[in-house]
Design an enzyme around this catalytic site. Sequence first.
Site, PDB file in Angstrom:
ATOM      1  N   ASP A 178       0.864  -1.180   0.000  1.00 31.89           N
ATOM      2  CA  ASP A 178       0.000   0.000   0.000  1.00 31.89           C
ATOM      3  C   ASP A 178       0.894   1.221   0.000  1.00 31.89           C
ATOM      4  O   ASP A 178       1.963   1.227   0.616  1.00 31.89           O
ATOM      5  CB  ASP A 178      -0.978   0.006   1.180  1.00 31.89           C
ATOM      6  CG  ASP A 178      -0.311  -0.014   2.537  1.00 31.89           C
ATOM      7  OD1 ASP A 178      -0.113   1.089   3.124  1.00 31.89           O
ATOM      8  OD2 ASP A 178       0.025  -1.106   3.026  1.00 31.89           O
ATOM      9  N   GLU A 228      -8.745   4.304  12.231  1.00 33.24           N
ATOM     10  CA  GLU A 228      -7.736   4.127  13.268  1.00 33.24           C
ATOM     11  C   GLU A 228      -7.596   5.410  14.062  1.00 33.24           C
ATOM     12  O   GLU A 228      -8.170   6.438  13.726  1.00 33.24           O
ATOM     13  CB  GLU A 228      -6.395   3.752  12.626  1.00 33.24           C
ATOM     14  CG  GLU A 228      -5.916   4.748  11.580  1.00 33.24           C
ATOM     15  CD  GLU A 228      -4.632   4.293  10.898  1.00 33.24           C
ATOM     16  OE1 GLU A 228      -3.611   4.200  11.596  1.00 33.24           O
ATOM     17  OE2 GLU A 228      -4.654   4.053   9.671  1.00 33.24           O
TER      18      GLU A 228
END
Length: 340
Positions: free
Chosen positions: A139, A226
């Site tokens: 990623d 998150e």
Amino acid sequence: MRLSAVPAILLVGLALSGCSRSGADDLRAGLTSKETTNSIVRPAAPVPANDVGEADTGQTAAHELAWAGPVPDQDRFETLTRTAAMPTQRPLEAIAPVEPAIMTNPGKRSRIYSQRFRDAKPINFGKITPRHHAVHGVDVSRWQADIDWATLRTQGANFAFIKATDGGDHLDPMFKTNWRKAKEAGIKRGAYHFFYWCRTAGEQADWFIRNVPKDPDALPPVIDVEYNGESKCKRRLSRATVLEKMQVFMDKLERHYGKRPIIYTAPDFYADNLTGEFKDYPFWLRSVAAHPSVRYPNREWVFWQYSGSGLSQGVDGKIDLNVFRGSKADWHNWVAGQSS
């Protein structure tokens, strides 16, 4: 030197006019937020400005910054946005089948490269390590700067999740370039959004949809949820509010892209908010110090981010490393199931 009354008034008016335009001018300039995901460390060298990639047709107008403060009756507002019909939920087995049947007519399958990644901070994961998985990927965001995607693929990047947006007004300046070049290199790619807890879910979904093309061959979109110490938003919402906001965002993306979004998360946020939730959604779990079964007991997962300190040809500096849960055949079947 004293100013006469009329010139003075004119100067004050010009100054106020300039202040009122600063927000839109900043947005047109492509300023990005200070939000970062996982363990990516910002490099000392300059990163590309937001003048890379191809311009979006019909999207050149300035985007107004939405108010980022507390929203009165926000829970009620979010609930009202969930009135549209949703696609039929896919069963959990369709998300990450343990032993999927081999497709009789799989069509054209992309080549799977064995991983050649290294790790600046290798971890002993025990009996089941990332190397036991057949399909690896990465990623990326602007912090990887200019990527040689063709080389990265041969090193084992069979898939890539590419940073697209965060909040309701920030676009990663490398997204358009990375999105295009990853596809040209034959890499299966998907886009991810970093979720802000001080912004409404609906406007964040609209911003993502505005900037991420609807590609039937792309992987499902990702919502990155998150905690982040650098965020100016210090609010800690209740578990119920977190789940409600996530659902609003994911519902809107699923209606638009026709794919059930993937949920990316980290252990602390998961423990506080997601344990036992969203069982019909694919999860992408960050677990860089232990196997996911240790950090996320009883949670089915599709992707595992096992390192934030990966090293690879084709990229200067560190890169996040991931694996798909399953065999090569599982991967081909899962990808085929995501086509819309």
